[in-house]
Design a protein around this motif. Structure first.
Motif, mmCIF file in Angstrom:
data_model
loop_
_atom_site.group_PDB
_atom_site.id
_atom_site.type_symbol
_atom_site.label_atom_id
_atom_site.label_comp_id
_atom_site.label_asym_id
_atom_site.label_seq_id
_atom_site.Cartn_x
_atom_site.Cartn_y
_atom_site.Cartn_z
ATOM 1 N N ILE A 242 1.503 -7.059 -0.345
ATOM 2 C CA ILE A 242 1.120 -6.981 -1.766
ATOM 3 C C ILE A 242 1.912 -7.904 -2.338
ATOM 4 O O ILE A 242 2.876 -8.522 -2.430
ATOM 5 C CB ILE A 242 1.725 -5.578 -2.270
ATOM 6 C CG1 ILE A 242 1.128 -4.551 -1.325
ATOM 7 C CG2 ILE A 242 1.276 -5.248 -4.001
ATOM 8 C CD1 ILE A 242 1.987 -3.120 -1.666
ATOM 9 N N VAL A 293 -1.468 -6.121 -6.580
ATOM 10 C CA VAL A 293 -0.878 -5.051 -6.524
ATOM 11 C C VAL A 293 -1.950 -3.942 -7.170
ATOM 12 O O VAL A 293 -2.263 -2.761 -6.523
ATOM 13 C CB VAL A 293 0.435 -4.894 -7.508
ATOM 14 C CG1 VAL A 293 0.216 -5.667 -8.743
ATOM 15 C CG2 VAL A 293 1.115 -3.450 -7.573
ATOM 16 N N ILE A 296 -4.378 -3.146 -4.649
ATOM 17 C CA ILE A 296 -4.119 -2.387 -3.431
ATOM 18 C C ILE A 296 -3.725 -1.259 -3.876
ATOM 19 O O ILE A 296 -4.152 -0.050 -3.217
ATOM 20 C CB ILE A 296 -2.592 -2.950 -2.869
ATOM 21 C CG1 ILE A 296 -2.900 -4.478 -2.310
ATOM 22 C CG2 ILE A 296 -2.102 -2.060 -1.709
ATOM 23 C CD1 ILE A 296 -4.204 -4.614 -1.180
ATOM 24 N N GLU A 297 -3.338 -0.644 -4.973
ATOM 25 C CA GLU A 297 -3.075 0.595 -5.700
ATOM 26 C C GLU A 297 -4.435 1.488 -5.452
ATOM 27 O O GLU A 297 -4.599 2.509 -5.106
ATOM 28 C CB GLU A 297 -2.743 0.517 -6.887
ATOM 29 C CG GLU A 297 -2.495 2.047 -7.486
ATOM 30 C CD GLU A 297 -2.044 1.858 -9.099
ATOM 31 O OE1 GLU A 297 -2.550 2.880 -9.824
ATOM 32 O OE2 GLU A 297 -1.217 0.933 -9.402
ATOM 33 N N THR A 329 6.488 -7.118 -1.698
ATOM 34 C CA THR A 329 5.925 -5.915 -1.145
ATOM 35 C C THR A 329 6.212 -4.820 -1.506
ATOM 36 O O THR A 329 5.943 -4.012 -2.152
ATOM 37 C CB THR A 329 5.298 -6.078 0.356
ATOM 38 O OG1 THR A 329 4.415 -7.242 0.397
ATOM 39 C CG2 THR A 329 4.433 -4.846 0.754
ATOM 40 N N TYR A 333 5.422 -1.934 -4.341
ATOM 41 C CA TYR A 333 4.864 -0.756 -3.782
ATOM 42 C C TYR A 333 5.693 0.332 -4.454
ATOM 43 O O TYR A 333 5.264 1.411 -4.835
ATOM 44 C CB TYR A 333 5.036 -0.917 -2.153
ATOM 45 C CG TYR A 333 4.364 0.454 -1.320
ATOM 46 C CD1 TYR A 333 3.380 0.753 -1.921
ATOM 47 C CD2 TYR A 333 5.208 0.644 -0.321
ATOM 48 C CE1 TYR A 333 2.882 1.863 -0.988
ATOM 49 C CE2 TYR A 333 4.686 1.726 0.641
ATOM 50 C CZ TYR A 333 3.503 2.265 0.333
ATOM 51 O OH TYR A 333 3.080 3.198 1.059
#
Length: 348
Positions: A242, A293, A296-297, A329, A333
């Protein structure tokens, strides 16, 4: 089902060659210490290390590494990803992880699997022809040890006979947590469900949502076997990295070590080696969650909602990457994705 949890797993990759990146096992282990401490600090629920007996990985004994972290962390759960139970001694595995559980005040977990790598079988004197029966017999013994302080075991082809023998130390948890990792085999899914054990599906190819039939299969046999629905836990493990900067840069930089890793595995296993076009397709709509980010969320949320699971494990880095990429990352995260996703899921 149990509450939603999000964590990470790693094989402690040390790299393939100098061109694609390579570090010593010592350096990779030192990095792991920093990773776990940060993961605990920013709110990850789990950090798991996969057992491998190869030069390109630095984790032949995850429980020892995790024990070094037990007193440096406060809340994160620590475990394997996976323990190759087929080539291990169930007594020793229980003792090791019960010790980790004591050191961490009840935060240890065994994620048991048959293993997708076979190096440990000849290393410890096991026959690959017994691949199926080794895991079944040793899992049964491990669960019996978990249940009883003193064990009487009739023995079998792969395990010794024991007569009222005490196994120590005992875990802080009333039942030391044991999960089953599966790669997509229906029989493995059904076994985990019938035993009432948490299940983790490793996504190695295709869209993660294609595993929905396996999730439904697990739920069917879990309920049919009469287990408590409140204890059900189904997880998914997916490779990812990420960034909060240009995602194209991260995607481009990750290609070289990723390609080197899978080229080596392809040569060993007779796979066709994919090229960059295939790699990019995996990033866009496949098992590589590499990107910004915010994107990916969204993808992780889609996994939770589309599959109906309650646990997500990000496998980072998957192939050797610079330490700062791994730390970034973990930071993004834990600080951004995990609280946002839990808030959205708990409102749903």
């Amino acid at each position: 089902m149990k509450p939603y949890t999000l964590g990470m797993i790693t094989f402690l990759e040390s790299g393939i060659d100098e061109k694609s990146g390579k570090v010593s096992h010592k350096e990779r282990l030192d990095r792991a210490i920093e990773e776990i401490v940060l993961a605990d600090k920013v709110g990850l629920d789990y950090y798991g290390i996969g057992e491998h007996h190869r030069s390109d990985y630095a984790a032949s004994s995850p429980q020892i590494i995790l024990a070094a972290e037990a007193k440096l962390t406060n809340r994160i759960h620590l475990g394997s990803a996976v323990t190759v139970l087929s080539s291990s001694d169930p007594v020793r595995i229980y003792e090791d992880f019960a010790t980790l559980d004591v050191l961490s005040n009840g935060r240890a977990e065994i994620m048991a699997g048959r293993g997708s790598f076979i190096e440990s079988f000849p290393l410890f004197g096991y026959d690959l022809d017994d691949y199926q029966t080794l895991f079944t017999e040793k899992l049964d013994m491990l669960l019996e040890i978990r249940k009883n302080e003193r064990i009487t075991w009739k023995g079998g082809k792969h395990t010794p006979k024991l007569d009222n023998v005490g196994i120590y130390p005992r875990s802080i948890q009333e039942k030391l947590k044991v999960s089953i990792a599966v790669g997509g085999t229906q029989s493995s899914v059904v076994r985990a469900a019938k035993l009432g054990l948490p299940m983790i599906i490793a996504v190695l190819g295709g869209s993660p949502l294609r595993f929905k039939p396996l999730v439904d299969l697990y739920k069917h046999f879990y309920h049919e076997s009469g287990h408590n629905p409140d204890d059900m836990e189904i997880g998914i493990a997916i490779h990812g990295l990420i960034t909060d900067k240009d995602p194209n840069d991260l995607v481009e930089r990750y290609f070289l070590p990723h390609h080197a890793t899978f080229t080596k595995l392809g040569e060993e296993r007779g796979w066709n080696v994919g090229h960059k076009k295939e790699y990019l397709s995996k990033v866009i709509d496949g098992p590589l969650f590499i990107g910004h980010v915010d994107d990916i969320e969204k993808r992780i949320l889609e996994v939770f909602e589309g599959l109906g699971v309650n646990r997500f494990l990000l496998q980072t880095p998957g192939s050797l990457m610079p330490h700062e990429d791994v730390l970034k990352t973990i930071e993004l995260y834990g600080n951004r994705i995990i609280p946002n996703i839990k808030k959205k899921l708990n409102k749903a």
